[in-house]
Design a protein around this motif. Structure first.
Motif, PDB file in Angstrom:
ATOM      1  N   ARG A 143       1.603   3.188  -7.965  1.00 50.95           N
ATOM      2  CA  ARG A 143       0.926   1.964  -7.562  1.00 50.95           C
ATOM      3  C   ARG A 143       0.124   2.244  -6.285  1.00 50.95           C
ATOM      4  O   ARG A 143       0.613   2.874  -5.360  1.00 50.95           O
ATOM      5  CB  ARG A 143       1.939   0.857  -7.284  1.00 50.95           C
ATOM      6  CG  ARG A 143       2.830   0.524  -8.461  1.00 50.95           C
ATOM      7  CD  ARG A 143       2.068  -0.074  -9.631  1.00 50.95           C
ATOM      8  NE  ARG A 143       2.997  -0.763 -10.521  1.00 50.95           N
ATOM      9  CZ  ARG A 143       2.961  -0.710 -11.828  1.00 50.95           C
ATOM     10  NH1 ARG A 143       2.026  -0.014 -12.444  1.00 50.95           N
ATOM     11  NH2 ARG A 143       3.836  -1.373 -12.547  1.00 50.95           N
ATOM     12  N   TRP A 144      -1.120   1.770  -6.291  1.00 55.93           N
ATOM     13  CA  TRP A 144      -1.989   1.978  -5.133  1.00 55.93           C
ATOM     14  C   TRP A 144      -2.169   0.679  -4.372  1.00 55.93           C
ATOM     15  O   TRP A 144      -2.284  -0.403  -4.969  1.00 55.93           O
ATOM     16  CB  TRP A 144      -3.346   2.495  -5.585  1.00 55.93           C
ATOM     17  CG  TRP A 144      -3.288   3.835  -6.253  1.00 55.93           C
ATOM     18  CD1 TRP A 144      -2.567   4.929  -5.860  1.00 55.93           C
ATOM     19  CD2 TRP A 144      -3.974   4.226  -7.441  1.00 55.93           C
ATOM     20  NE1 TRP A 144      -2.761   5.968  -6.728  1.00 55.93           N
ATOM     21  CE2 TRP A 144      -3.625   5.575  -7.708  1.00 55.93           C
ATOM     22  CE3 TRP A 144      -4.863   3.586  -8.297  1.00 55.93           C
ATOM     23  CZ2 TRP A 144      -4.128   6.280  -8.787  1.00 55.93           C
ATOM     24  CZ3 TRP A 144      -5.356   4.286  -9.375  1.00 55.93           C
ATOM     25  CH2 TRP A 144      -4.997   5.626  -9.621  1.00 55.93           C
ATOM     26  N   ALA A 145      -2.217   0.784  -3.064  1.00 57.50           N
ATOM     27  CA  ALA A 145      -2.525  -0.366  -2.223  1.00 57.50           C
ATOM     28  C   ALA A 145      -3.974  -0.756  -2.464  1.00 57.50           C
ATOM     29  O   ALA A 145      -4.851   0.101  -2.570  1.00 57.50           O
ATOM     30  CB  ALA A 145      -2.311  -0.011  -0.749  1.00 57.50           C
ATOM     31  N   VAL A 146      -4.218  -2.062  -2.554  1.00 61.31           N
ATOM     32  CA  VAL A 146      -5.583  -2.571  -2.669  1.00 61.31           C
ATOM     33  C   VAL A 146      -5.926  -3.208  -1.326  1.00 61.31           C
ATOM     34  O   VAL A 146      -5.348  -4.223  -0.942  1.00 61.31           O
ATOM     35  CB  VAL A 146      -5.718  -3.603  -3.812  1.00 61.31           C
ATOM     36  CG1 VAL A 146      -7.129  -4.178  -3.859  1.00 61.31           C
ATOM     37  CG2 VAL A 146      -5.361  -2.960  -5.144  1.00 61.31           C
ATOM     38  N   GLU A 147      -6.838  -2.567  -0.616  1.00 58.55           N
ATOM     39  CA  GLU A 147      -7.231  -3.019   0.712  1.00 58.55           C
ATOM     40  C   GLU A 147      -8.574  -3.734   0.635  1.00 58.55           C
ATOM     41  O   GLU A 147      -9.520  -3.221   0.047  1.00 58.55           O
ATOM     42  CB  GLU A 147      -7.314  -1.815   1.656  1.00 58.55           C
ATOM     43  CG  GLU A 147      -7.591  -2.170   3.088  1.00 58.55           C
ATOM     44  CD  GLU A 147      -7.569  -0.946   3.990  1.00 58.55           C
ATOM     45  OE1 GLU A 147      -8.542  -0.780   4.755  1.00 58.55           O
ATOM     46  OE2 GLU A 147      -6.596  -0.164   3.929  1.00 58.55           O
ATOM     47  N   HIS A 148      -8.625  -4.906   1.212  1.00 60.12           N
ATOM     48  CA  HIS A 148      -9.839  -5.713   1.260  1.00 60.12           C
ATOM     49  C   HIS A 148     -10.714  -5.173   2.392  1.00 60.12           C
ATOM     50  O   HIS A 148     -10.296  -5.171   3.551  1.00 60.12           O
ATOM     51  CB  HIS A 148      -9.432  -7.175   1.505  1.00 60.12           C
ATOM     52  CG  HIS A 148     -10.529  -8.146   1.350  1.00 60.12           C
ATOM     53  ND1 HIS A 148     -11.106  -8.786   2.420  1.00 60.12           N
ATOM     54  CD2 HIS A 148     -11.158  -8.611   0.249  1.00 60.12           C
ATOM     55  CE1 HIS A 148     -12.035  -9.611   1.993  1.00 60.12           C
ATOM     56  NE2 HIS A 148     -12.098  -9.518   0.689  1.00 60.12           N
TER      57      HIS A 148
END
Length: 166
Positions: free
Chosen positions: A65-70
């Motif tokens: 799972r990858w972090a989704v950064e705004h």
């Protein structure tokens, strides 16, 4: 480590600094309506998921799972990415976002990007395991070109299995 970027998002590996967000994604009842298991009640549980699940997956498979950064506010707003599901012997595209970011197209933007990266890890098919009634996740899976394959059980719950050849 940055995996990819879209116009509005950065997909990257989770880092220790993201443990608070991991806790939020696993403790806010609104997010967990269609997620099996009990909500987290301590940050230590998030630390354990970070080390025993997320980092372990990166080490074993080279992905997870990858972090989704705004990009606009530099905040991790959720996760999106592959996870090997032992019970199915397949790789799932999983996703989860903080409620204030729902309905703005981030899920489809990150999901499309993530699916395009699966081939880099030798993965040519993806599934999504979606608890019955979770129309939001089903709609996102369909938007990403996934088709409903069958109904099954996962973690003691009935799920619709969506599938896509990549």
């Amino acid at each position: 480590m940055i995996i990819a970027e879209t116009d509005r998002l950065i997909l990257r590996q989770f880092e220790a600094r993201d443990i608070h967000t991991i806790f939020l994604l696993n403790s806010i009842p609104e997010i967990l309506t269609y997620i099996p298991g009990e909500p987290m009640s301590s940050i230590e549980q998030a630390e354990q998921i970070f080390s025993d699940v997320i980092i372990a997956s990166y080490e074993e498979f080279g992905y997870g799972r990858w972090a989704v950064e705004h990009k606009a506010d530099k905040k991790v707003i959720g996760f999106c990415g592959p996870k090997y599901i032992t019970e199915f012997k397949e790789v799932e595209l999983g996703y989860r976002y903080l409620p204030e970011y729902w309905g703005q197209g981030y899920g489809s933007e990150a999901g499309k990007c993530a699916l395009e990266l699966f081939a880099n890890f030798g993965v040519d098919e993806a599934i999504a395991l979606i608890l019955l009634g979770n129309k939001g996740s089903e709609n996102l899976a369909k938007k990403l070109g996934m088709e409903e394959r069958n109904r099954d059980r996962f973690m003691g719950h009935k799920v619709n299995v969506f599938h896509k050849h990549l």
